[in-house]
Design an enzyme around this catalytic site. Structure first.
Site, PDB file in Angstrom:
ATOM      1  N   ARG A 226       0.880  -1.307  -0.002  1.00 41.01           N
ATOM      2  CA  ARG A 226       0.016  -0.050   0.051  1.00 41.01           C
ATOM      3  C   ARG A 226       0.915   1.311   0.042  1.00 41.01           C
ATOM      4  NH1 ARG A 226      -3.707  -3.529   3.728  1.00 41.01           N
ATOM      5  NH2 ARG A 226      -4.305  -4.684   1.650  1.00 41.01           N
TER       6      ARG A 226
ATOM      7  N   HIS B 162       0.229   4.238  -2.457  1.00 39.46           N
ATOM      8  CA  HIS B 162       0.039   5.559  -2.072  1.00 39.46           C
ATOM      9  C   HIS B 162       1.122   6.665  -2.572  1.00 39.46           C
ATOM     10  CE1 HIS B 162      -3.025   5.125   1.210  1.00 39.46           C
ATOM     11  NE2 HIS B 162      -3.296   4.135   0.263  1.00 39.46           N
ATOM     12  N   ASP B 163       2.376   5.866  -2.851  1.00 37.86           N
ATOM     13  CA  ASP B 163       3.482   6.959  -3.398  1.00 37.86           C
ATOM     14  C   ASP B 163       3.421   7.159  -4.846  1.00 37.86           C
ATOM     15  OD1 ASP B 163       6.078   8.296  -3.346  1.00 37.86           O
ATOM     16  OD2 ASP B 163       6.749   6.376  -4.265  1.00 37.86           O
TER      17      ASP B 163
ATOM     18  N   GLY C  51       3.873  10.678  -8.765  1.00 39.63           N
ATOM     19  CA  GLY C  51       4.483   9.612  -9.311  1.00 39.63           C
ATOM     20  C   GLY C  51       5.215   8.845  -8.214  1.00 39.63           C
TER      21      GLY C  51
ATOM     22  N   ASP D  57       8.068   8.339  -6.590  1.00 42.45           N
ATOM     23  CA  ASP D  57       9.395   8.962  -6.459  1.00 42.45           C
ATOM     24  C   ASP D  57       9.793   8.907  -5.190  1.00 42.45           C
ATOM     25  OD1 ASP D  57       7.483  10.549  -5.424  1.00 42.45           O
ATOM     26  OD2 ASP D  57       8.357  12.315  -6.156  1.00 42.45           O
TER      27      ASP D  57
ATOM     28  N   SER E 177       8.455  10.020  -2.253  1.00 42.68           N
ATOM     29  CA  SER E 177       8.017  11.091  -1.634  1.00 42.68           C
ATOM     30  C   SER E 177       7.198  10.855  -0.514  1.00 42.68           C
ATOM     31  CB  SER E 177       7.175  12.237  -2.408  1.00 42.68           C
ATOM     32  OG  SER E 177       6.221  11.597  -3.085  1.00 42.68           O
TER      33      SER E 177
ATOM     34  N   ASN F  73      -2.683   8.331   4.715  1.00 44.83           N
ATOM     35  CA  ASN F  73      -1.130   7.556   4.930  1.00 44.83           C
ATOM     36  C   ASN F  73      -0.795   7.310   6.547  1.00 44.83           C
ATOM     37  OD1 ASN F  73      -0.929   7.367   2.259  1.00 44.83           O
ATOM     38  ND2 ASN F  73       0.222   9.759   2.303  1.00 44.83           N
TER      39      ASN F  73
ATOM     40  N   HIS G  43      -6.036  -5.847  -1.985  1.00 40.80           N
ATOM     41  CA  HIS G  43      -6.578  -5.980  -0.663  1.00 40.80           C
ATOM     42  C   HIS G  43      -6.887  -7.509  -0.229  1.00 40.80           C
ATOM     43  CE1 HIS G  43      -8.528  -1.579  -1.010  1.00 40.80           C
ATOM     44  NE2 HIS G  43      -7.301  -1.695  -0.709  1.00 40.80           N
TER      45      HIS G  43
ATOM     46  N   ASP H 246     -10.020  -9.248   3.275  1.00 43.72           N
ATOM     47  CA  ASP H 246     -10.211 -10.560   2.579  1.00 43.72           C
ATOM     48  C   ASP H 246     -10.577 -11.529   3.551  1.00 43.72           C
ATOM     49  OD1 ASP H 246     -10.597 -12.366   0.632  1.00 43.72           O
ATOM     50  OD2 ASP H 246      -8.519 -12.714  -0.163  1.00 43.72           O
TER      51      ASP H 246
END
Length: 326
Positions: free
Chosen positions: A69, A73-74, A79, A81, A83, A98, A195, A248
């Site tokens: 995840r 999320h990054d 993009g 990267d 961050s 996050n 998931h 799940d």
């Protein structure tokens, strides 16, 4: 003669427009990355990352879905990267979507080992992409080749996370958010299939169990009536909102296609997940991915596609020596 010239000019212009669109798409999806980018400069990069993920996973299985995840999320913000890894006030990692991500210590450890083996070579963005793939592998999922060559970004703002998919999003909103990243409906359904491993806190779906209807007295009618009491027992109306429940049911620690079977049986935990079955435009793919082989292959393809969204290569980014701070 004039009409013919105008017609030919129109055809040429249409061709140019299509060509430019294709060129933009190729740039968006980071064609500068390639498999084996570090084959000469850091040949052990993949084995080092995988062994690090395996070590942490043996002592804490929640590391796998956390890393998967985190990479997702990054990639959706500026993009792929890295961050998401930047420390500091008001960075991406401090944003509400996050706040519960886990696995930062795995990336730190892998980065330290790679710095010892080949200083200043491997980016954190590539480590995260490799670790996400290896998280699927350690949970009995398939593997795939990961193109590398990404550079790390310098910008990380919590305010930029608003485009992350949300648990309340309609299918149309989900498709729009994925399309903005050059991802198709098939990619959307495949990637949400991630998931199949991991858990979610009660606070993100409890509203479906008690206060979903207009008058606030009923549960979400799309939940299987035999499944509802199970969820209510796990997440009482006034209980602990941080308690975690498998996304799940019955297979939260194994990467397989049972997640899609649960959607078919109205046993999706998140509202946004269950909508993939109730909406005709996505149900086709849910049905297709109920077989393990078809899902595994498509998930790998979609992960490669997503991991090349808006990547920074060459001089457009940096390679941190350690996880960065603002």
């Amino acid at each position: 003669m004039g009409r013919g010239s105008n017609s030919n000019h129109t055809i040429i212009m249409m061709f140019v427009v299509v060509l430019l669109a294709q060129l933009r798409a190729s740039l968006v999806h980071g064609q500068a990355t390639r498999v084996g980018f570090y084959s000469r400069t850091c040949p052990r990069v993949e084995s080092i990352v995988r062994s690090t993920v395996q070590t942490y996973f043996r002592s804490n299985s929640t590391i796998a879905p956390g890393l998967l995840r985190m990479h997702f999320h990054d990639c959706f913000v500026h993009g792929c990267d890295a961050s998401i890894l930047i420390d500091g006030a008001n960075t991406e990692k401090t944003a509400p979507p996050n706040s519960l991500l886990r696995g930062y210590e795995v990336i730190d450890d892998a980065k330290a080992k790679l710095e010892a083996a080949c200083p200043g070579v491997v980016s954190c963005a590539d480590i995260l992409a490799l670790a996400a793939r290896d998280s699927v592998f350690v949970t009995k999922g398939s593997s795939w080749q990961v193109p590398t060559g990404r550079r790390d970004g310098r910008i990380s703002l919590a305010s930029d996370t608003s485009n992350l998919p949300s648990f309340r999003d309609s299918v149309d909103v989900q498709k729009q958010k994925f399309a903005e990243k050059g991802l198709e409906t098939k990619d959307l359904v495949a990637l949400v299939g991630g998931h199949t491993i991991g858990t979610v806190a009660c606070q993100f779906f409890r509203y479906r169990l008690y206060n979903f209807t207009i008058n606030g007295n009923g549960a979400d009618p799309t939940i299987d009536p035999t499944f509802l009491p199970q969820l209510q027992a796990l997440c009482p109306q006034n209980g602990d909102g941080t308690r975690r429940v498998g996304l799940d049911t019955g297979s939260q620690n194994r990467f397989d296609s049972s997640f899609f079977n649960n959607l078919r049986n109205s046993r999706g935990v998140l509202e946004s997940d269950q909508k993939l079955w109730t909406d005709a435009s996505t149900r086709t793919f849910v049905q297709r991915f109920q077989g393990v082989r078809g899902f595994s292959a498509e998930f790998g393809r979609s992960m490669v596609k997503m991991s090349n969204v808006d990547v920074k290569t060459g001089t457009k980014g940096v390679s941190w020596r350690k996880r960065s701070s603002k």
